[in-house]
Design a protein around this motif. Structure first.
Motif, PDB file in Angstrom:
ATOM      1  N   ARG A  38       0.830  -1.201   0.000  1.00 47.57           N
ATOM      2  CA  ARG A  38       0.000   0.000   0.000  1.00 47.57           C
ATOM      3  C   ARG A  38       0.861   1.244   0.000  1.00 47.57           C
ATOM      4  O   ARG A  38       1.845   1.323   0.723  1.00 47.57           O
ATOM      5  CB  ARG A  38      -0.851   0.025   1.265  1.00 47.57           C
ATOM      6  CG  ARG A  38      -2.244  -0.303   1.029  1.00 47.57           C
ATOM      7  CD  ARG A  38      -3.059  -0.179   2.310  1.00 47.57           C
ATOM      8  NE  ARG A  38      -4.009  -1.260   2.260  1.00 47.57           N
ATOM      9  CZ  ARG A  38      -4.081  -2.257   3.089  1.00 47.57           C
ATOM     10  NH1 ARG A  38      -3.284  -2.315   4.111  1.00 47.57           N
ATOM     11  NH2 ARG A  38      -4.955  -3.204   2.922  1.00 47.57           N
ATOM     12  N   ARG A  84       0.498   5.782  -0.581  1.00 47.23           N
ATOM     13  CA  ARG A  84      -0.199   7.011  -0.931  1.00 47.23           C
ATOM     14  C   ARG A  84       0.875   8.086  -1.091  1.00 47.23           C
ATOM     15  O   ARG A  84       1.332   8.659  -0.112  1.00 47.23           O
ATOM     16  CB  ARG A  84      -1.190   7.404   0.156  1.00 47.23           C
ATOM     17  CG  ARG A  84      -2.395   6.497   0.214  1.00 47.23           C
ATOM     18  CD  ARG A  84      -3.363   6.952   1.248  1.00 47.23           C
ATOM     19  NE  ARG A  84      -2.855   6.556   2.558  1.00 47.23           N
ATOM     20  CZ  ARG A  84      -3.556   6.603   3.671  1.00 47.23           C
ATOM     21  NH1 ARG A  84      -4.773   7.028   3.655  1.00 47.23           N
ATOM     22  NH2 ARG A  84      -3.035   6.225   4.802  1.00 47.23           N
ATOM     23  N   THR A 113      -0.223   9.273  -6.578  1.00 47.46           N
ATOM     24  CA  THR A 113      -0.259   7.854  -6.933  1.00 47.46           C
ATOM     25  C   THR A 113      -0.650   7.086  -5.680  1.00 47.46           C
ATOM     26  O   THR A 113       0.107   7.044  -4.713  1.00 47.46           O
ATOM     27  CB  THR A 113       1.121   7.366  -7.424  1.00 47.46           C
ATOM     28  OG1 THR A 113       1.527   8.156  -8.525  1.00 47.46           O
ATOM     29  CG2 THR A 113       1.062   5.907  -7.834  1.00 47.46           C
ATOM     30  N   TYR A 114      -1.840   6.527  -5.698  1.00 44.58           N
ATOM     31  CA  TYR A 114      -2.313   5.697  -4.601  1.00 44.58           C
ATOM     32  C   TYR A 114      -2.394   4.264  -5.115  1.00 44.58           C
ATOM     33  O   TYR A 114      -2.889   4.013  -6.202  1.00 44.58           O
ATOM     34  CB  TYR A 114      -3.703   6.127  -4.143  1.00 44.58           C
ATOM     35  CG  TYR A 114      -3.771   7.451  -3.412  1.00 44.58           C
ATOM     36  CD1 TYR A 114      -2.652   8.229  -3.192  1.00 44.58           C
ATOM     37  CD2 TYR A 114      -4.977   7.912  -2.930  1.00 44.58           C
ATOM     38  CE1 TYR A 114      -2.724   9.431  -2.525  1.00 44.58           C
ATOM     39  CE2 TYR A 114      -5.070   9.119  -2.262  1.00 44.58           C
ATOM     40  CZ  TYR A 114      -3.947   9.872  -2.063  1.00 44.58           C
ATOM     41  OH  TYR A 114      -4.034  11.066  -1.391  1.00 44.58           O
ATOM     42  N   LYS A 115      -1.913   3.309  -4.344  1.00 42.62           N
ATOM     43  CA  LYS A 115      -1.927   1.900  -4.725  1.00 42.62           C
ATOM     44  C   LYS A 115      -2.531   1.054  -3.608  1.00 42.62           C
ATOM     45  O   LYS A 115      -2.208   1.256  -2.445  1.00 42.62           O
ATOM     46  CB  LYS A 115      -0.503   1.390  -4.993  1.00 42.62           C
ATOM     47  CG  LYS A 115       0.229   2.144  -6.074  1.00 42.62           C
ATOM     48  CD  LYS A 115       0.009   1.516  -7.408  1.00 42.62           C
ATOM     49  CE  LYS A 115       0.882   2.222  -8.424  1.00 42.62           C
ATOM     50  NZ  LYS A 115       0.276   2.359  -9.689  1.00 42.62           N
ATOM     51  N   ILE A 116      -3.365   0.108  -3.957  1.00 48.29           N
ATOM     52  CA  ILE A 116      -3.953  -0.918  -3.107  1.00 48.29           C
ATOM     53  C   ILE A 116      -4.694  -0.343  -1.902  1.00 48.29           C
ATOM     54  O   ILE A 116      -4.091   0.014  -0.904  1.00 48.29           O
ATOM     55  CB  ILE A 116      -2.915  -1.963  -2.659  1.00 48.29           C
ATOM     56  CG1 ILE A 116      -2.293  -2.602  -3.892  1.00 48.29           C
ATOM     57  CG2 ILE A 116      -3.545  -3.004  -1.759  1.00 48.29           C
ATOM     58  CD1 ILE A 116      -1.251  -3.634  -3.597  1.00 48.29           C
ATOM     59  N   LEU A 153      -7.637  -0.296  -6.297  1.00 44.87           N
ATOM     60  CA  LEU A 153      -6.295  -0.795  -6.582  1.00 44.87           C
ATOM     61  C   LEU A 153      -5.336   0.298  -7.027  1.00 44.87           C
ATOM     62  O   LEU A 153      -4.159   0.274  -6.690  1.00 44.87           O
ATOM     63  CB  LEU A 153      -6.345  -1.885  -7.657  1.00 44.87           C
ATOM     64  CG  LEU A 153      -6.999  -3.183  -7.231  1.00 44.87           C
ATOM     65  CD1 LEU A 153      -7.012  -4.168  -8.383  1.00 44.87           C
ATOM     66  CD2 LEU A 153      -6.292  -3.786  -6.030  1.00 44.87           C
ATOM     67  N   ASP A 154      -5.818   1.258  -7.780  1.00 48.09           N
ATOM     68  CA  ASP A 154      -4.926   2.272  -8.340  1.00 48.09           C
ATOM     69  C   ASP A 154      -5.698   3.567  -8.540  1.00 48.09           C
ATOM     70  O   ASP A 154      -6.779   3.572  -9.109  1.00 48.09           O
ATOM     71  CB  ASP A 154      -4.374   1.777  -9.680  1.00 48.09           C
ATOM     72  CG  ASP A 154      -3.345   2.720 -10.273  1.00 48.09           C
ATOM     73  OD1 ASP A 154      -2.582   3.310  -9.507  1.00 48.09           O
ATOM     74  OD2 ASP A 154      -3.333   2.861 -11.507  1.00 48.09           O
ATOM     75  N   THR A 210      -4.450   7.418  -9.699  1.00 49.45           N
ATOM     76  CA  THR A 210      -3.391   8.366 -10.023  1.00 49.45           C
ATOM     77  C   THR A 210      -4.000   9.565 -10.732  1.00 49.45           C
ATOM     78  O   THR A 210      -5.064   9.467 -11.339  1.00 49.45           O
ATOM     79  CB  THR A 210      -2.319   7.739 -10.936  1.00 49.45           C
ATOM     80  OG1 THR A 210      -2.942   7.293 -12.138  1.00 49.45           O
ATOM     81  CG2 THR A 210      -1.633   6.572 -10.265  1.00 49.45           C
TER      82      THR A 210
END
Length: 186
Positions: free
Chosen positions: A28, A30, A92-95, A130-131, A133
């Protein structure tokens, strides 16, 4: 015997849940990156290569999982009285499972600490899990705060640019590790 089997099964399930969550927590992230530039009255962005003045861009990013690290090149910019301070925000944020609404706020404070220009943007990833951006440009013009007010020329002064990020209703944290000073040239 049946109790031992249920206990072992419960222990295995708890172990799988915790290990999966630990792996996801490591993946994860952010990240919010900020780039501060000066734009003259004609819309030309000033860069180091384009001007002989001490104008440059300042890049800063914060990764909460990595302990909010940032890189700053030079912290002095030169501004024309009719110019604009341009703050490019990229995220960019992931999971997820979900991403909080994040408020990016850019402010220009004069030498006495009064906010003379302000703009904000709310990052809303909606149902993305999940994503997420994107990017957004914040514009700081003297006399304009939250799209209200009348733009006037910047008076000669030293201004400090402050860019913050806040998740939901939590306390805002600085994205720029040090103040960016803007000198107005007449």
């Amino acid at each position: 015997m049946k109790r031992i089997g249920i206990g072992v099964l419960l222990l295995v399930v708890v172990g799988i849940v915790f290990s999966t969550e630990s792996i996801l927590a490591g993946l994860r992230k952010r990240d919010v990156f900020v780039n501060v530039q000066i734009q003259d009255a004609k819309g030309v962005i000033a860069t180091e290569a384009a001007t002989a003045a001490p104008t440059t861009t300042v890049n800063a990013g914060a990764t909460p999982a990595a302990g909010a690290t940032a890189v700053v090149k030079i912290t002095t910019l030169t501004l024309d009285p009719d110019g604009t301070v341009v703050v490019q925000a990229r995220w960019t944020y992931k999971i997820g499972p979900t991403f909080p609404i994040t408020t990016i706020r850019a402010q220009a404070l004069n030498s006495t600490g009064v906010v003379v220009a302000d703009d904000l943007y709310k990052i809303n990833c909606g149902t993305d899990s999940l994503d997420c951006t994107g990017n957004h440009t914040l514009m700081l013009n003297y006399g304009v705060q939250n799209s209200q007010g009348t733009r006037t020329p910047w008076p000669a002064d030293d201004y400090t640019i402050k860019v913050t990020r806040s998740y939901g209703d939590l306390k805002a944290t600085d994205l720029l590790p040090q103040a960016v000073t803007v000198h107005v040239v007449q």
